[in-house]
Scaffold this active site. Structure first.
Site, PDB file in Angstrom:
ATOM      1  N   CYS A 135      -3.246   8.468   3.095  1.00  0.00           N
ATOM      2  CA  CYS A 135      -2.851   8.149   2.014  1.00  0.00           C
ATOM      3  C   CYS A 135      -4.088   8.159   1.160  1.00  0.00           C
ATOM      4  CB  CYS A 135      -2.548   6.548   2.140  1.00  0.00           C
ATOM      5  SG  CYS A 135      -3.733   5.601   2.924  1.00  0.00           S
TER       6      CYS A 135
ATOM      7  N   GLU B  52       0.881  -1.291   0.099  1.00  0.00           N
ATOM      8  CA  GLU B  52       0.102   0.101   0.108  1.00  0.00           C
ATOM      9  C   GLU B  52       0.923   1.114   0.085  1.00  0.00           C
ATOM     10  OE1 GLU B  52      -3.145   0.076  -0.231  1.00  0.00           O
ATOM     11  OE2 GLU B  52      -3.603  -2.229   0.268  1.00  0.00           O
TER      12      GLU B  52
HETATM   13  P1  NAP Z   1       8.233   4.945   4.631  1.00  0.00           P
HETATM   14  O1  NAP Z   1       9.339   5.768   5.067  1.00  0.00           O
HETATM   15  O2  NAP Z   1       8.404   4.175   3.210  1.00  0.00           O
HETATM   16  O3  NAP Z   1       8.355   3.961   6.027  1.00  0.00           O
HETATM   17  C1  NAP Z   1       7.124   3.053   5.692  1.00  0.00           C
HETATM   18  C2  NAP Z   1       7.729   1.727   6.827  1.00  0.00           C
HETATM   19  O4  NAP Z   1       8.685   1.011   6.356  1.00  0.00           O
HETATM   20  C3  NAP Z   1       8.053   2.287   8.345  1.00  0.00           C
HETATM   21  O5  NAP Z   1       7.750   1.411   9.330  1.00  0.00           O
HETATM   22  C4  NAP Z   1       9.759   2.409   7.880  1.00  0.00           C
HETATM   23  O6  NAP Z   1      10.402   2.091   8.968  1.00  0.00           O
HETATM   24  C5  NAP Z   1       9.823   0.921   7.329  1.00  0.00           C
HETATM   25  N1  NAP Z   1      11.024   1.166   6.300  1.00  0.00           N
HETATM   26  C6  NAP Z   1      11.749   1.944   6.077  1.00  0.00           C
HETATM   27  N2  NAP Z   1      12.832   1.479   5.113  1.00  0.00           N
HETATM   28  C7  NAP Z   1      12.558   0.152   5.095  1.00  0.00           C
HETATM   29  C8  NAP Z   1      13.583  -0.837   4.478  1.00  0.00           C
HETATM   30  N3  NAP Z   1      14.514  -0.726   3.783  1.00  0.00           N
HETATM   31  N4  NAP Z   1      12.925  -2.127   4.720  1.00  0.00           N
HETATM   32  C9  NAP Z   1      11.820  -2.747   5.434  1.00  0.00           C
HETATM   33  N5  NAP Z   1      11.132  -1.469   5.969  1.00  0.00           N
HETATM   34  C10 NAP Z   1      11.562  -0.333   5.899  1.00  0.00           C
HETATM   35  O7  NAP Z   1       6.653   5.614   4.772  1.00  0.00           O
HETATM   36  P2  NAP Z   1       6.142   6.585   5.874  1.00  0.00           P
HETATM   37  O8  NAP Z   1       7.062   7.700   5.672  1.00  0.00           O
HETATM   38  O9  NAP Z   1       6.186   5.994   7.100  1.00  0.00           O
HETATM   39  O10 NAP Z   1       4.780   6.553   5.533  1.00  0.00           O
HETATM   40  C11 NAP Z   1       4.375   7.846   4.592  1.00  0.00           C
HETATM   41  C12 NAP Z   1       3.884   7.113   3.187  1.00  0.00           C
HETATM   42  O11 NAP Z   1       3.065   6.095   3.398  1.00  0.00           O
HETATM   43  C13 NAP Z   1       3.110   8.317   2.431  1.00  0.00           C
HETATM   44  O12 NAP Z   1       3.618   8.350   1.204  1.00  0.00           O
HETATM   45  C14 NAP Z   1       1.822   7.553   2.254  1.00  0.00           C
HETATM   46  O13 NAP Z   1       0.996   7.852   1.310  1.00  0.00           O
HETATM   47  C15 NAP Z   1       1.808   6.135   2.486  1.00  0.00           C
HETATM   48  N6  NAP Z   1       0.609   5.448   3.117  1.00  0.00           N
HETATM   49  C16 NAP Z   1       0.108   4.710   2.350  1.00  0.00           C
HETATM   50  C17 NAP Z   1      -1.125   4.098   2.953  1.00  0.00           C
HETATM   51  C18 NAP Z   1      -1.873   2.872   2.041  1.00  0.00           C
HETATM   52  O14 NAP Z   1      -2.778   2.428   2.568  1.00  0.00           O
HETATM   53  N7  NAP Z   1      -1.777   3.117   0.748  1.00  0.00           N
HETATM   54  C19 NAP Z   1      -1.423   4.303   3.999  1.00  0.00           C
HETATM   55  C20 NAP Z   1      -0.718   5.082   4.864  1.00  0.00           C
HETATM   56  C21 NAP Z   1       0.238   5.612   4.434  1.00  0.00           C
HETATM   57  P3  NAP Z   1      11.008   3.474   9.921  1.00  0.00           P
HETATM   58  O15 NAP Z   1       9.705   4.248  10.129  1.00  0.00           O
HETATM   59  O16 NAP Z   1      11.729   2.895  11.118  1.00  0.00           O
HETATM   60  O17 NAP Z   1      11.837   4.207   8.719  1.00  0.00           O
END
Ligand code: NAP
Length: 518
Positions: free
Chosen positions: A296, A257
């Site tokens: 999102c 997602e």
């Molecule tokens: P993110 O930076 O991509 O992080 C998401 C998760 O992945 C966090 O738990 C992060 O851990 C982890 N992560 C980071 N690097 C990783 C790696 N190399 N391997 C495995 N996991 C890793 O996203 P975010 O900033 O938390 O969230 C915002 C984004 O999420 C926005 O773009 C939003 O649109 C999207 N979103 C989408 C939905 C949907 O349902 N489609 C819902 C909510 C949000 P850390 O926090 O420790 O870095």
């Protein structure tokens, strides 16, 4: 020194070692707690969940597992006041926005408890009817669905520390699959607290639920072919997950997602003064401001007939002007802050990019913050951008600014509006506003292939509709292409991801012994 939150893995609470990451109050700026996953024996953690948790859950029927979800609901309800406090402190949200996360989770769990109960005492799901394989009915095929014999790794985004956990854990646990959750670090406290309460209440079998707070390092390396990973976050991290060898080489099932440039479309018949016009304006303002636009599903692009561009800009601007921004503890504040300083910086950087091709139609930052120091608080006021050249303004269809920001753009015809909506390259949701039921129905079908959900608001449903950005467990959540290609919720459809389909070929007498639900 602030408290170091423990991880719960391999059946016991374990503190991470080494440097711990502090979590902050984004309004007051003070450190709240710390997290670390360093030094955990991840192989032991995953084995324990897979074996101890998986065996215990699979031994139960769907009805019994639904009972576990019902028990989780009671635990969360009993502790709800703490969750509000944590959400306000760590996510900077006003009470209504915290409720979207907390009560949205409880509602989703309760729905799956209800749907699971209706599946009864079965441990195997029927997938369609038996079909004969030859001229006679003596040899047939019956498709069945059984729980995968692995663990579900849930990697979540920072914006929904509660709902993000439970909307995934509910169908996983109901399916008989143990869960290891790794929350987004900046807001991990609420996830950890909820897991702690559920574990301490003793309502789940050993190994069914684990939580790891802090770095994600090494988590993906633990996955075996029957495990699953369900990821929510940015498209960039999603691409890393998809390219990991567990997925690329060992066919670990993955659900992604990611981000999405969702649109709202005002239909040609809905001019100023019409009910549908007002409904669009209200919904855009709500979507821009709920959780400070950190959803999102939030509306990022507003598509309106070119003749109504100025009127829509004025109407949205007038409502945004009434939005008070600041400290969520102050009752007069309607919109709190972003979750962290990095998000604050990312929103400003994204705004600077969009402004290359769009102009500012409303800038809420002219008003002072309520009860918050602008030098410390990560508050961003709502900003409405606009471009009269949506065809050439490529950035507004491509750059997701994860905050209270949306861009208004005019369309020439409904065909043009549909083509602009498609420029999002696959979105979670689009919403349509109008009274012409024929035009709405036809447009919905044209948008369905590129949108996981099409939300249609006519005057008849003005009060009853559930909201553009509100993810209801009855409806599919996920979108194609840029949105990640994932599929969550949608009632019992969510169980598909956690089950394996198999075609059992046998005589009708043998097929009658499979223990399928009636
Ligand atoms: P993110 O930076 O991509 O992080 C998401 C998760 O992945 C966090 O738990 C992060 O851990 C982890 N992560 C980071 N690097 C990783 C790696 N190399 N391997 C495995 N996991 C890793 O996203 P975010 O900033 O938390 O969230 C915002 C984004 O999420 C926005 O773009 C939003 O649109 C999207 N979103 C989408 C939905 C949907 O349902 N489609 C819902 C909510 C949000 P850390 O926090 O420790 O870095």
């Amino acid at each position: 020194m602030t408290e170091l939150l423990s991880n719960f893995v391999a059946g016991r609470w374990q503190a991470g070692t080494g440097h711990a990451t502090p979590l902050f109050d984004p309004v007051l700026g003070n450190a709240l707690v710390r997290v670390s996953s360093a030094g955990l024996d991840l192989a032991e953690a995953f084995d324990h969940a897979r074996q101890t948790g998986g065996e215990a859950l699979r031994a139960l029927s769907y009805r019994e597992r639904a009972g576990l979800l019902g028990a989780i609901v009671k635990v969360l309800q009993a502790n709800r006041a703490h969750y509000d406090e944590i959400s306000t402190a760590n996510s900077g949200t006003v009470r209504n926005d915290s409720a979207v996360d907390i009560d949205g989770a409880i509602f989703t769990l309760a729905q799956y408890a209800k749907w699971g109960d209706a599946l009864g005492d079965a441990r195997v799901l029927r997938d369609g009817d038996a079909v004969k394989l030859g001229k006679e009915a003596v040899f047939q095929v019956q498709h069945i669905q059984v729980p995968t014999r692995g663990v579900a790794l849930l990697i979540n985004a920072f914006n929904f520390p509660s709902w993000g956990l439970w909307e995934k854990a509910a169908p996983a646990l109901l399916s008989g699959v143990p869960v290891i959750v790794k929350p987004g670090t900046s807001t991990a406290w609420l996830t950890q607290r909820m897991v702690r309460d559920v574990i301490e209440a003793g309502v789940l079998p050993a190994g069914a639920l684990s939580v790891i707070c802090g770095s994600s390092a090494g988590l993906m390396d633990q996955l075996n072919p029957f495990d699953l990973v369900s990821f929510t976050g940015s498209a960039e991290t999603g691409a890393l997950i998809r390219a990991h060898r567990a997925v690329a080489q060992h066919a670990v099932r993955v659900n992604i997602e990611a981000d999405s440039l969702n649109s709202a479309v005002l239909l040609p018949d809905a001019g100023p003064g019409s009910e549908a016009f007002d409904l669009l304006v209200r919904e855009v303002v709500r979507e821009m401001t709920v959780k400070s636009g950190q959803k999102c599903t939030a509306i990022r692009r507003i598509l309106v007939p070119e003749g109504h561009y100025d009127a829509v800009a004025e109407a949205i601007g007038a409502k945004l002007a009434a939005v008070t921004v600041g400290n969520p503890r102050n009752e007069s504040v309607r919109m709190g802050s972003l979750v962290s300083r990095p998000q604050f910086d990312a929103v400003h950087a994204g705004l600077a990019v969009l402004k290359q091709q769009a102009t500012v139609l409303h800038d809420g930052s002219q008003q002072p913050l309520v009860d918050a120091d602008p030098a410390i608080a990560c508050c961003v006021a709502p900003i409405l951008l606009g471009t009269r050249e949506p065809d050439s303004a490529s950035l507004v269809h491509d750059v997701e600014v994860f905050g209270p920001v949306a861009t208004l753009m005019p369309y020439r015809s409904l065909d043009h509006a549909v083509s602009l909506a498609h420029r999002g390259q696959g979105s979670l949701v689009t919403s349509l506003y109008g009274a012409d039921e024929t035009a709405l129905g036809l447009t919905a079908v044209r948008l369905a292939a590129s949108h996981g959900r099409v939300h249609i608001v006519t005057p008849a449903v003005g009060k009853a509709h559930t909201g553009h950005g509100n993810v209801m467990p009855m409806s599919l959540h996920g979108g194609p292409g840029r949105a990640g290609g994932g599929a969550e919720l949608g009632g019992l459809r969510a169980l598909d991801f956690y089950h394996r389909r198999s075609a059992v070929q046998a005589s009708p007498e043998v097929l009658a012994q499979l223990g399928l639900a009636a």
